[in-house]
Structures are given as C-alpha cells and as structure tokens.
Design a protein around this motif. Structure first.
Motif, PDB file in Angstrom:
ATOM      1  N   LEU A 188       0.812  -1.224   0.000  1.00 39.42           N
ATOM      2  CA  LEU A 188       0.000   0.000   0.000  1.00 39.42           C
ATOM      3  C   LEU A 188       0.843   1.270   0.000  1.00 39.42           C
ATOM      4  O   LEU A 188       0.318   2.368  -0.191  1.00 39.42           O
ATOM      5  CB  LEU A 188      -0.924   0.013   1.230  1.00 39.42           C
ATOM      6  N   GLY A 189       2.147   1.125   0.262  1.00 42.73           N
ATOM      7  CA  GLY A 189       3.033   2.289   0.270  1.00 42.73           C
ATOM      8  C   GLY A 189       2.883   3.163   1.491  1.00 42.73           C
ATOM      9  O   GLY A 189       3.040   4.388   1.411  1.00 42.73           O
ATOM     10  N   VAL A 190       2.587   2.553   2.666  1.00 42.05           N
ATOM     11  CA  VAL A 190       2.440   3.326   3.899  1.00 42.05           C
ATOM     12  C   VAL A 190       3.400   2.794   4.948  1.00 42.05           C
ATOM     13  O   VAL A 190       3.752   1.615   4.946  1.00 42.05           O
ATOM     14  CB  VAL A 190       0.989   3.279   4.442  1.00 42.05           C
ATOM     15  N   LYS A 191       3.830   3.667   5.836  1.00 42.89           N
ATOM     16  CA  LYS A 191       4.704   3.253   6.933  1.00 42.89           C
ATOM     17  C   LYS A 191       3.897   2.689   8.088  1.00 42.89           C
ATOM     18  O   LYS A 191       4.277   1.687   8.707  1.00 42.89           O
ATOM     19  CB  LYS A 191       5.539   4.436   7.413  1.00 42.89           C
ATOM     20  N   ASP A 192       2.788   3.352   8.435  1.00 46.95           N
ATOM     21  CA  ASP A 192       1.897   2.927   9.511  1.00 46.95           C
ATOM     22  C   ASP A 192       0.481   2.890   8.975  1.00 46.95           C
ATOM     23  O   ASP A 192       0.137   3.596   8.026  1.00 46.95           O
ATOM     24  CB  ASP A 192       1.969   3.884  10.705  1.00 46.95           C
ATOM     25  N   MET A 193      -0.371   2.111   9.622  1.00 46.38           N
ATOM     26  CA  MET A 193      -1.763   2.032   9.200  1.00 46.38           C
ATOM     27  C   MET A 193      -2.519   3.335   9.461  1.00 46.38           C
ATOM     28  O   MET A 193      -3.492   3.643   8.786  1.00 46.38           O
ATOM     29  CB  MET A 193      -2.456   0.866   9.902  1.00 46.38           C
ATOM     30  N   SER A 194      -2.075   4.074  10.478  1.00 51.16           N
ATOM     31  CA  SER A 194      -2.632   5.397  10.747  1.00 51.16           C
ATOM     32  C   SER A 194      -1.697   6.084  11.734  1.00 51.16           C
ATOM     33  O   SER A 194      -0.665   5.531  12.103  1.00 51.16           O
ATOM     34  CB  SER A 194      -4.059   5.304  11.320  1.00 51.16           C
ATOM     35  N   SER A 195      -2.073   7.275  12.149  1.00 44.31           N
ATOM     36  CA  SER A 195      -1.304   7.991  13.173  1.00 44.31           C
ATOM     37  C   SER A 195      -2.123   8.128  14.453  1.00 44.31           C
ATOM     38  O   SER A 195      -1.928   9.060  15.232  1.00 44.31           O
ATOM     39  CB  SER A 195      -0.908   9.381  12.647  1.00 44.31           C
ATOM     40  N   LEU A 196      -3.024   7.181  14.661  1.00 48.15           N
ATOM     41  CA  LEU A 196      -3.963   7.270  15.785  1.00 48.15           C
ATOM     42  C   LEU A 196      -3.262   7.222  17.139  1.00 48.15           C
ATOM     43  O   LEU A 196      -3.655   7.927  18.075  1.00 48.15           O
ATOM     44  CB  LEU A 196      -4.983   6.137  15.684  1.00 48.15           C
ATOM     45  N   LEU A 197      -2.228   6.390  17.259  1.00 47.76           N
ATOM     46  CA  LEU A 197      -1.542   6.193  18.538  1.00 47.76           C
ATOM     47  C   LEU A 197      -0.165   6.847  18.477  1.00 47.76           C
ATOM     48  O   LEU A 197       0.735   6.310  17.812  1.00 47.76           O
ATOM     49  CB  LEU A 197      -1.403   4.696  18.848  1.00 47.76           C
ATOM     50  N   PRO A 198       0.039   7.971  19.143  1.00 49.56           N
ATOM     51  CA  PRO A 198       1.341   8.643  19.096  1.00 49.56           C
ATOM     52  C   PRO A 198       2.471   7.712  19.508  1.00 49.56           C
ATOM     53  O   PRO A 198       2.398   7.028  20.523  1.00 49.56           O
ATOM     54  CB  PRO A 198       1.181   9.797  20.100  1.00 49.56           C
TER      55      PRO A 198
END
Length: 308
Positions: free
Chosen positions: A268-278
């Motif tokens: 998918l070309g992403v590092k994390d699935m989201s930035s929800l958890l700092p």
C-alpha cells in the motif's frame, strides 16, 4: 518546538551573522531535545511509552473486572482496525464499503461473545453478505475488486480477533487471555533481544529488513519457555511439553502476522496504518501479531487444556 516544525524567517533584528530574510531551522537546543525524545526509529519515545501503558491498563482493568467490558474493548479495537485498514486500502483504488464492515465486524464480536464459535463464522458470512448488498447500487465497475478487499478486511480483522473472545468466555478465560497475550509478548521480546544481539541473516529483507533468523530463534526459545510455564503452572490439566508446542506455534503465528502486515503496508506504500496512537502508528500496527496468534492460541489451549 518539534523536529517537524517548519523553518522560520528572521527579521532585521535577528541574530548576528544572519541576513534579514535568511531561512533557518529550529534552534539547536529544541532540535536536540526533540531528537532526545525520539526513539531509534524516529518515534516519540515518551509518547509511545505513555500510550503503551494506557493500552495495557485498559486491557488489564477490563480483563480482571468484567468479561463484557473486555469483550467491548475487543469489539472497539476491531472497529478501529477495520477503519484503519479500509482507509489504507482506498488510495490504491479499492473501495471496500466502510459502514457494513465496521457494523458487521463489531456485530461479529458481539454474537461470538453470546453464542460461541458457530456465531463467529456466521458473523463473517453475514458481514460479507451485507458488503455485497451495500456495494451493488454502485454498479459493476470495480465490484469484484471492492468485494474481494472487503472480504480480506472482514477475515483479517474481526474474524481472527473473534478468537480472542472465544478464549475469554471460558470459565478460566482470564488465564487463557493472559497466556495468549503474554506468549505473544515473549515472541516480541525474545525476537528483539536476539535480533539486536546476534541478528546477521535477514529473514525477509524485502518485506521487513530488520527481522532476522537469529531473532526468529530468540522468539521460538522465549515462547517455548513461556508456553511451558503457562501450561504447567496456569492450567490444572496442562503439561509443560504441551506448553512447548503451544509456545512454538504462537511464535510462528505471531511472526507471520507481523510479516503479513509489513507486506500489506509495503504494497500500500504506507509506513503505519494510521497515526492514531502517538509513537506507535495505528492500532493495527499493534494488533498484527495478536490477530494471527489468536486462532492458534484458542485451538491449542482448547486441545491441551480443555475448559472445565
């Protein structure tokens, strides 16, 4: 000022040796302090520790106080995981419908808590049916792609996560959940320690460059020891050698879960699935090993230490 802060522009009264209008970065002291707060991978270490402690506290408090509350935590985690995965998939032009997936995923956890293993499979089937019905009005273009992506999400997140609910609902469910989560933690800790100390041979360099065969050996050893201890001491009808088998299987499943999510993120070309958890990324970045290990833990603990 954080390390991501934009450069600032000096005015005529700026520091000596800097011409008016010269663009400079953040002050040295702030940059050093920001770097000190970040971990080796560029994470904010204090934030990561705080979030980790908070999540652990939520799990432990609900686990030891109320089965319904713990099941609700699992359901909420599955809902968030679905939301993250669908958002990550959409930029590659697949459009799995969010609402039936979230509602179906949370509903799957609920009916599994009430009715057991058969309800888990039923929940998956009903979620897929709801996805198909929801998607039909949008027409045939991309239909197969969208439904296939939705089936992947429904299977990967709430279906696998539902096995944690099956562990919990047993009379000794607290011990089963502890044995499950703690053995996965043994895999992470053993793998990290062995990888840092002796990691030389990459396991899957194109998927997860930091994983090594030496780290995998550390995971297997740590899980074998932890599994033997849990089965021998935590369950009346368990044996240490069964715990070794259990631990080895959990180590393999947890590692496959980690590698699978790494492969999905690279695709998918992403590092994390989201930035929800700092400091952590997304919730799915913390659930990957647990999701793959949950059905293995349920099946082996049921076989080796059948509920009373």
């Amino acid at each position: 000022m954080s390390e991501d802060a934009p450069p600032v522009e000096n005015n005529a009264s700026g520091d000596a040796g800097q011409a008016p209008g010269e663009v400079v970065g953040p002050p040295l002291g702030a940059a050093v302090a920001s770097a000190a707060r970040a971990g080796r991978a560029g994470r904010n270490l204090p934030a990561a520790i705080g979030v980790g402690v908070g999540l652990a506290a939520l799990v432990l408090v609900t686990l030891f106080t109320s089965k319904i509350a713990f099941a609700a935590v699992i359901a909420a985690a599955m809902g968030v995981g679905i939301w993250e995965l669908v958002r990550a998939i959409r930029p590659v032009e697949a459009r799995p419908p969010m609402i039936p997936l979230v509602v179906g995923g949370v509903g799957t956890i609920a009916i599994t808590y009430v009715s057991g293993p058969e309800a888990l499979l039923l929940g998956l089937l009903l979620t897929v049916v709801a996805v198909v019905i929801w998607r039909i009005p949008d027409g045939p273009v991309g239909f197969q792609r969208d439904v296939t992506a939705a089936v992947l999400v429904a299977t990967y997140v709430p279906f696998l996560g539902g096995f944690a609910v099956l562990l919990e609902v047993a009379d000794d469910g607290v011990m089963r959940i502890i044995a499950f989560i703690a053995t996965v933690a043994c895999s992470d800790i053993g793998g990290y320690a062995a990888g840092v100390l002796a990691g030389r041979h990459p396991m899957a360099p194109t998927v997860s460059p930091k994983k090594s065969w030496e780290g995998m050996a550390g995971s297997l050893i740590a899980c074998a020891i932890g599994g033997a201890a849990f089965l021998e001491l935590g369950f009346d009808n368990g044996a240490w050698w069964e715990g070794v088998i259990y631990g080895l299987a959990i180590a393999v499943a947890a590692t496959l879960g980690d590698l699978t999510e790494s492969m999905i993120k690279r695709d998918l070309g992403v590092k994390d699935m989201s930035s929800l958890l700092p400091g952590h990324g997304g919730l799915m970045d913390r659930l990957d090993s647990l999701l793959f290990a949950a059905p293995v833990a349920y099946l082996l603990l049921t076989a080796f230490a059948p509920p009373a």
